[in-house]
Design a protein around this motif. Structure first.
Motif, short mmCIF file in Angstrom:
data_model
loop_
_atom_site.label_atom_id
_atom_site.label_comp_id
_atom_site.label_asym_id
_atom_site.label_seq_id
_atom_site.Cartn_x
_atom_site.Cartn_y
_atom_site.Cartn_z
N ASN A 145 63.84 -29.77 -23.09
CA ASN A 145 62.79 -30.78 -23.05
C ASN A 145 61.61 -30.37 -23.90
N ALA B 58 62.05 -28.61 -17.17
CA ALA B 58 61.18 -29.62 -16.57
C ALA B 58 60.05 -28.96 -15.79
N SER C 22 62.90 -35.68 -22.66
CA SER C 22 63.91 -34.82 -22.07
C SER C 22 64.98 -34.46 -23.09
#
Length: 120
Positions: free
Chosen positions: A32, A99, A51
């Motif tokens: 990401n 993330a 992403s």
């Protein structure tokens, strides 16, 4: 991995800019990526992310005006900024990772950033 941001300059309110971030590896093709900004006296904040699979998200403050895109083969993540406002004035940075890393901003390093100034 090293990141080099560019494209920032002085622009009038309502104007547009396109920022680029070049990585030293093809990291953008495998994880990401996000753009962050930090205005004087403020904390660094995430404003846009993409992403590994290509889904994007934006902070409410830039939604509808900014667009993040990625070219993994060229090791580049870009940020198209339209209808710029004085409150968009900040140093803009990019980074890449999981993330959780994007949320916590827990990265090994940051680039030098690129200054965007929106003023008449």
């Amino acid at each position: 991995v090293q990141f080099v941001e560019s494209g920032g300059t002085l622009v009038q309110p309502g104007g547009s800019l396109r920022l680029s971030c070049v990585a030293s590896t093809t990291i953008f093709s495998i994880t990401n990526a996000a753009w962050y900004r930090q205005a004087p006296g403020n904390q660094r904040e995430r404003i846009a992310s993409i992403s590994r699979l290509g889904s994007t998200s934006y902070a409410d403050s830039v939604k509808g005006r900014f667009t993040i895109s990625r070219d993994g083969a060229r090791k580049t993540v870009s940020l198209q900024m339209n209808n710029l406002k004085p409150e968009d004035t900040a140093v803009y940075y990019c980074n890449a990772g999981s993330a959780e890393a994007l949320r916590s901003m827990d990265f090994e390093s940051w680039g030098q950033g690129t200054q965007v100034t929106v003023s008449s």
